[in-house]
Scaffold this active site. Structure first.
Site, mmCIF file in Angstrom:
data_model
loop_
_atom_site.group_PDB
_atom_site.id
_atom_site.type_symbol
_atom_site.label_atom_id
_atom_site.label_comp_id
_atom_site.label_asym_id
_atom_site.label_seq_id
_atom_site.Cartn_x
_atom_site.Cartn_y
_atom_site.Cartn_z
ATOM 1 N N ASN A 47 0.846 -1.192 0.000
ATOM 2 C CA ASN A 47 0.000 0.000 0.000
ATOM 3 C C ASN A 47 0.885 1.247 0.000
ATOM 4 O O ASN A 47 1.789 1.376 0.813
ATOM 5 C CB ASN A 47 -0.900 -0.025 1.236
ATOM 6 C CG ASN A 47 -1.881 1.113 1.261
ATOM 7 O OD1 ASN A 47 -1.575 2.224 0.866
ATOM 8 N ND2 ASN A 47 -3.072 0.841 1.746
ATOM 9 N N ASN A 48 0.600 2.168 -0.909
ATOM 10 C CA ASN A 48 1.420 3.376 -1.021
ATOM 11 C C ASN A 48 0.663 4.653 -0.653
ATOM 12 O O ASN A 48 1.072 5.742 -1.014
ATOM 13 C CB ASN A 48 2.024 3.488 -2.423
ATOM 14 C CG ASN A 48 0.991 3.519 -3.521
ATOM 15 O OD1 ASN A 48 -0.201 3.545 -3.259
ATOM 16 N ND2 ASN A 48 1.433 3.508 -4.758
ATOM 17 N N CYS A 49 -0.427 4.524 0.087
ATOM 18 C CA CYS A 49 -1.245 5.699 0.413
ATOM 19 C C CYS A 49 -0.508 6.742 1.254
ATOM 20 O O CYS A 49 -0.754 7.921 1.112
ATOM 21 C CB CYS A 49 -2.525 5.274 1.131
ATOM 22 S SG CYS A 49 -3.681 4.452 0.036
ATOM 23 N N ASP A 50 0.377 6.324 2.144
ATOM 24 C CA ASP A 50 1.065 7.265 3.031
ATOM 25 C C ASP A 50 2.485 7.570 2.577
ATOM 26 O O ASP A 50 3.326 7.982 3.373
ATOM 27 C CB ASP A 50 1.102 6.704 4.458
ATOM 28 C CG ASP A 50 -0.286 6.569 5.047
ATOM 29 O OD1 ASP A 50 -1.156 7.388 4.694
ATOM 30 O OD2 ASP A 50 -0.497 5.648 5.851
ATOM 31 N N THR A 51 2.769 7.397 1.306
ATOM 32 C CA THR A 51 4.137 7.551 0.818
ATOM 33 C C THR A 51 4.711 8.925 1.135
ATOM 34 O O THR A 51 5.809 9.033 1.681
ATOM 35 C CB THR A 51 4.208 7.274 -0.697
ATOM 36 O OG1 THR A 51 3.766 5.945 -0.930
ATOM 37 C CG2 THR A 51 5.618 7.434 -1.216
#
Length: 155
Positions: free
Chosen positions: A119-123
């Site tokens: 998951n890359n939502c908080d990158t």
């Protein structure tokens, strides 16, 4: 966020850096028409290989990492075979250090291949938004999933 242009510009340097990583058995930079993909094979254990792909997520405008696990075997006649592994969350966490990262299985809409996606939502919250050296900061964090002792600055 990182522009596609900045991603494509920074990825070749990351490929050179990752090629010096002791766990990487093969590193390949694939230059597509619009964006680039970095493919890394790493031998995790004697009969297990992790195939990583780093690509650009055009929706979120950040790098993205997906991976597959390959189990290798030799039969009684020394014929080798490989098969994809699909593990439970507990089994997966025993092989790689997901820590607070979430992972899901999904298929690639184009190739229909099944991959684990990190998951890359908080990158941006994890690596900052400054475009300069963005991929270096990103890879320093996200490759620790596969090598918790990795210090990208030292390879």
């Amino acid at each position: 966020m990182l522009s596609l242009q900045q991603y494509n510009k920074q990825l070749p340097e990351i490929a050179k850096l990752v090629s010096r990583w002791d766990k990487a058995s093969r590193v390949q930079l694939i230059k597509e028409i619009s964006d680039h993909i970095l493919v890394v094979n790493m031998r995790q254990k004697q009969f297990l290989t992790i195939e990583l792909q780093i690509n650009y997520d055009k929706v979120y405008q950040v790098p993205s990492i997906r991976f597959r696990l390959w189990e290798h075997a030799l039969d009684d006649e020394d014929v080798s075979s490989s098969k994809l592994l699909f593990l439970s969350d507990v089994e997966l966490r025993s092989i790689i250090a997901l820590n607070s990262f979430s992972v899901s299985l999904s298929s690639d809409p184009t190739t229909k291949e099944v991959w684990y996606h990190v998951n890359n939502c908080d990158t941006d919250a994890n690596v900052g938004t400054e475009p300069e050296r963005y991929l270096l900061r990103w890879i320093s964090l996200y490759l620790q999933i596969f090598d918790p002792t990795l210090n990208i600055m030292l390879i």
